[in-house]
Design a protein around this motif. Structure first.
Motif, short mmCIF file in Angstrom:
data_model
loop_
_atom_site.label_atom_id
_atom_site.label_comp_id
_atom_site.label_asym_id
_atom_site.label_seq_id
_atom_site.Cartn_x
_atom_site.Cartn_y
_atom_site.Cartn_z
N VAL A 299 -41.52 10.91 7.77
CA VAL A 299 -39.93 9.72 8.57
C VAL A 299 -39.74 8.30 7.42
O VAL A 299 -38.82 7.79 6.87
N PHE A 300 -41.42 8.40 7.83
CA PHE A 300 -40.77 6.40 6.88
C PHE A 300 -40.81 6.31 5.11
O PHE A 300 -41.24 5.54 5.31
N LEU A 301 -41.47 7.60 4.53
CA LEU A 301 -41.78 7.95 2.97
C LEU A 301 -40.61 7.31 2.51
O LEU A 301 -40.33 6.39 1.04
N ALA A 302 -38.60 7.85 2.83
CA ALA A 302 -38.09 7.47 1.79
C ALA A 302 -37.28 6.30 2.32
O ALA A 302 -37.12 5.46 0.90
N PRO A 303 -37.78 5.14 3.40
CA PRO A 303 -36.96 3.72 3.48
C PRO A 303 -38.30 3.27 2.86
O PRO A 303 -38.15 1.63 1.97
N THR A 304 -39.74 4.05 2.39
CA THR A 304 -40.85 2.76 2.02
C THR A 304 -40.30 2.81 0.53
O THR A 304 -40.24 2.10 -0.64
N PHE A 305 -40.16 3.47 -0.59
CA PHE A 305 -39.55 3.59 -1.30
C PHE A 305 -38.36 3.62 -1.98
O PHE A 305 -37.98 3.35 -3.12
N SER A 306 -37.39 3.23 -0.98
CA SER A 306 -36.32 2.31 -1.33
C SER A 306 -36.78 0.98 -1.97
O SER A 306 -35.68 0.10 -2.60
N SER A 307 -37.98 0.04 -0.89
CA SER A 307 -38.47 -1.12 -1.51
C SER A 307 -38.49 -1.05 -2.78
O SER A 307 -38.68 -1.48 -3.50
N PHE A 308 -39.68 0.59 -2.73
CA PHE A 308 -40.24 0.17 -4.60
C PHE A 308 -38.97 0.92 -5.49
O PHE A 308 -39.00 -0.46 -6.23
N THR A 309 -37.69 0.95 -5.09
CA THR A 309 -36.49 0.96 -5.96
C THR A 309 -35.73 -0.65 -6.43
O THR A 309 -35.24 -0.77 -7.29
N THR A 310 -36.17 -1.07 -5.00
CA THR A 310 -35.40 -2.31 -5.47
C THR A 310 -36.12 -4.14 -6.13
O THR A 310 -35.55 -4.33 -7.04
N ILE A 311 -37.33 -3.32 -6.69
CA ILE A 311 -38.19 -3.92 -7.41
C ILE A 311 -37.84 -3.96 -8.81
O ILE A 311 -38.23 -3.62 -9.61
N VAL A 312 -38.21 -1.92 -8.89
CA VAL A 312 -38.24 -1.27 -10.35
C VAL A 312 -36.54 -1.59 -10.79
O VAL A 312 -36.59 -1.65 -12.39
N THR A 313 -36.08 -2.01 -9.71
CA THR A 313 -34.51 -1.85 -10.31
C THR A 313 -33.90 -3.98 -10.92
O THR A 313 -33.52 -3.70 -12.00
N TYR A 314 -34.91 -4.69 -9.65
CA TYR A 314 -35.24 -5.84 -11.43
C TYR A 314 -35.56 -6.17 -11.77
O TYR A 314 -35.05 -6.38 -12.85
N LEU A 315 -36.79 -5.35 -11.49
CA LEU A 315 -37.45 -4.82 -13.50
C LEU A 315 -36.87 -4.45 -14.71
O LEU A 315 -36.45 -4.78 -15.93
N LEU A 316 -36.36 -3.27 -14.37
CA LEU A 316 -34.91 -2.61 -15.61
C LEU A 316 -33.65 -3.47 -16.10
O LEU A 316 -33.45 -3.65 -17.34
N THR A 317 -33.43 -4.13 -15.17
CA THR A 317 -31.86 -5.08 -15.59
C THR A 317 -32.81 -6.21 -16.03
O THR A 317 -32.03 -7.13 -16.57
N LYS A 318 -33.96 -6.91 -15.76
CA LYS A 318 -34.49 -8.19 -15.94
C LYS A 318 -34.47 -8.06 -17.17
O LYS A 318 -34.38 -8.45 -18.59
N GLU A 319 -35.25 -6.67 -18.18
CA GLU A 319 -35.43 -5.80 -19.39
C GLU A 319 -34.27 -5.81 -19.72
O GLU A 319 -33.98 -5.78 -21.15
N LEU A 320 -32.77 -5.59 -19.28
CA LEU A 320 -31.56 -5.35 -20.01
C LEU A 320 -30.52 -6.16 -20.30
O LEU A 320 -29.79 -6.32 -21.05
#
Length: 298
Positions: free
Chosen positions: A143-164
């Motif tokens: 049940v809580f796997l997708a909300p947890t990975f949405s938090s991970f996605t937020t961090i990865v989005t920051y890292l990707l946009t920072k590189e770009l």
């Protein structure tokens, strides 16, 4: 006119000094006034990322808060059944399992008809928590796997946009993806489907690909191959990756920007990822979609 220009400049200077004074007094109250500018900048970035991650997780919990912790929709419940079988019987029994209750009356060979990344991820989380004596049902993990990975996605989005682009743009992108409606609809609590972790896998693969292209290091290229394998095992949308990365290299070759670093990155990612994803039985149907990869490699 000169007097008005002088007054406007002096007023702007006073306004700027007032803002700096207010900022300094605010940081002093928090005990941060004596910190260096770099430390303050790092602390603000961590604060914004933490708030965005918490917001990303909390905005996906309304179904649980309003009703209860349940799996909803048809595909998520099938994924939950297979995950429960995996945790109870083990991976080899899961891979060779013939489910006679799915696709009735024909039945379904689970190992050859699903992407196992979602189930394996939940099983890994479940066993890790059991290892640390955290009692939790596999249903709540799903049940809580997708909300947890949405938090991970937020961090990865920051890292990707920072590189770009820049760290500021990365913070804005992280804050926006945490509340974007299209992503929320596919990652709410209880919606136990492939997209819940696949968006994270896709952005992680793009981030590691950019790092590999910028540095030309074999380490980042190998990490990109592993992230790509995780993406292939999680969702059929891996065809976006297998086509966009060769198209990126092809565009760099056409515009005269092909360098030794890109050569090292692609020469490492292409064979490693191809060897890894061919280990997945169900991913073999994606071979026709990878023609661009073979063309660029040639």
């Amino acid at each position: 006119v000169r007097r008005s220009k002088t007054c406007s400049r002096s007023s702007c200077h006073l306004a700027t000094s007032d803002i700096m004074a207010v900022k300094f007094s605010f940081l002093s109250r928090l005990g941060l006034g004596r910190m260096s500018h770099d430390k303050q900048d790092t602390l603000i970035k961590l604060a914004v990322l933490s708030i965005a991650s918490i917001l990303s997780f909390s905005t996906r919990l309304f179904s649980v808060l309003r009703f209860e912790s349940v799996i909803h929709e048809f595909d998520p419940y099938f994924n939950f059944r297979t995950t429960r079988f995996l945790t109870e019987e083990g991976f080899y029994s899961f891979h060779n399992w013939f489910d006679d209750r799915a696709w009735y009356p024909l039945g379904r060979i689970i190992g050859g008809t699903i992407y196992p990344g979602l189930m394996v991820t939940s099983a890994v989380f479940y066993h890790i928590m059991r290892f640390f004596n955290i009692t939790i049902a596999i249903r709540n993990v799903c049940v809580f796997l997708a909300p947890t990975f949405s938090s991970f996605t937020t961090i990865v989005t920051y890292l990707l946009t920072k590189e770009l682009w820049s760290p500021g743009a990365g913070l804005v992108a992280a804050a926006m993806i945490s509340i974007v409606p299209g992503y929320i609809s596919r990652s709410v609590a209880g919606s136990y489907d492939n997209e819940g972790i696949a968006i994270f896998c896709m952005l992680l693969t793009y981030y590691l690909w950019i790092k590999a292209v910028k540095t030309g290091a074999v380490f980042w290229s190998t990490m990109c191959s592993l992230a790509y394998f995780y993406m292939v095992s999680s969702w059929g949308g891996y065809v976006f990756l297998i086509n966009l990365m060769p198209m990126h290299v092809l565009a760099l070759m056409a515009t005269g920007r092909f360098t030794h670093r890109i050569y090292v990155a692609y020469s490492t990612v292409s064979p490693y990822s191809s060897v890894l994803w061919t280990c997945l039985l169900f991913a073999h149907t994606g071979k026709p979609a990878s023609c661009i990869q073979w063309f660029v490699t040639w």
